[in-house]
Design an enzyme around this catalytic site. Structure first.
Site, PDB file in Angstrom:
ATOM      1  N   PHE A 157       0.682  -1.290  -0.162  1.00 19.40           N
ATOM      2  CA  PHE A 157       0.145   0.110  -0.127  1.00 19.40           C
ATOM      3  C   PHE A 157       0.677   1.319  -0.063  1.00 19.40           C
ATOM      4  O   PHE A 157       1.898   1.177   0.264  1.00 19.40           O
ATOM      5  CB  PHE A 157      -0.915  -0.006   1.202  1.00 19.40           C
ATOM      6  N   CYS A 158       0.297   2.524  -0.287  1.00 18.65           N
ATOM      7  CA  CYS A 158       0.977   3.587  -0.522  1.00 18.65           C
ATOM      8  C   CYS A 158      -0.191   4.761  -0.375  1.00 18.65           C
ATOM      9  O   CYS A 158      -1.287   4.489  -0.119  1.00 18.65           O
ATOM     10  CB  CYS A 158       1.595   3.772  -1.672  1.00 18.65           C
ATOM     11  N   THR A 159       0.159   5.963  -0.503  1.00 17.15           N
ATOM     12  CA  THR A 159      -0.648   6.870  -0.311  1.00 17.15           C
ATOM     13  C   THR A 159      -1.864   7.010  -1.321  1.00 17.15           C
ATOM     14  O   THR A 159      -3.161   7.003  -0.974  1.00 17.15           O
ATOM     15  CB  THR A 159      -0.172   8.403  -0.531  1.00 17.15           C
TER      16      THR A 159
END
Length: 262
Positions: free
Chosen positions: A190-192
């Site tokens: 996951f990331c922003t």
């Protein structure tokens, strides 16, 4: 799953979106998008590369929606679905439209998301997995934060894997160094907003790891659909004057939002 916000939104609409799609004419697009965004009084950053588009923009709601409608007239961008949040002031100082080698730098030219994405998991499904402690096949789930260390320090999933990288191009080597941590588990990168974890998940697949997913829409979509529960702790760092957003997609600091004049 998320709570319905019935309050009147703040006057500035912030959007973020990206798409991996072949652009043979990024310089031509740069001039066109610069002109339209400026005409709509938008500020922020648009990155273009042969591999696609990545943007973070803010401005009056009518101007933002007009720009998005203009983008969607281009067939390659017709399905863009920007994530939205609101702020009292514009958190960017100026408008920048740049052509880069990659819209998110990984330094792995073999990674082509347009050619085929890794499987994704919807925010509501990940929330359910985290609540029950395993995926639907009973396999242990680990969340893998693909962001930089200083971003993670603002907030992340409880118990996430954090390799303290300082830039995304360090991610592939970090995977090789810590591969044993991921074996036999369902891994959700996951990331922003989704762009880094999309490349990350493909890389994890390419080196032979099974049961790999990317969080669809990233942290911001997780906030939008689940209010951050269960599993999230802290805020989500954003690259503008708001600094970090809480699960309600509003700045954590009351004095955040207006960029300093430089």
């Amino acid at each position: 799953m998320g709570a319905v916000n019935t309050s009147t939104p703040a006057p500035i609409l912030n959007i973020s979106t990206y798409k991996f799609v072949t652009l043979v004419d990024p310089e031509t697009l740069r001039a066109q998008l610069q002109g339209n965004a400026a005409a709509n009084h938008l500020k922020g950053t648009i990155l273009l590369a042969e591999e696609g588009i990545n943007l973070f923009l803010a401005g009056p709601a009518d101007g933002v929606r007009s720009f998005v409608a203009y983008l969607r007239t281009e067939p390659r961008f017709a399905d863009l679905a920007p994530k939205e949040s609101w702020s009292a002031t514009t958190p960017f100082l100026r408008l920048k439209v740049k052509v880069k080698r990659e819209i998110i730098r990984m330094n792995h030219p073999s990674i082509h998301p347009e050619a085929g994405r890794a499987p994704s998991v919807a925010p509501a499904v990940l929330a359910r997995w985290l609540a029950q402690g395993h995926d639907d096949d009973g396999r242990p789930v680990v969340t893998l934060d693909t962001r930089n260390a200083f971003e993670i320090d603002h907030g992340t999933f409880v118990g996430t894997i954090d390799w303290r990288i300082s830039k995304f191009s360090e991610f592939p080597q970090a995977v090789l160094d810590h591969r044993a941590e991921l074996e036999g588990k369902t891994v959700v990168s996951f990331c922003t907003g989704g762009i880094r974890c999309e490349k990350a998940a493909i890389y994890l697949q390419d080196i032979g790891l099974d049961h790999v997913y990317q969080l669809e829409g990233g942290i911001l979509k997780y906030f939008e659909e689940t209010d951050g529960a269960p599993g999230w702790q802290g805020g989500c760092f954003v690259f503008d004057a708001r600094e970090a957003l809480g699960a309600q997609l509003t700045p954590l600091r009351a004095d955040a939002g207006t960029p300093p004049v430089r």
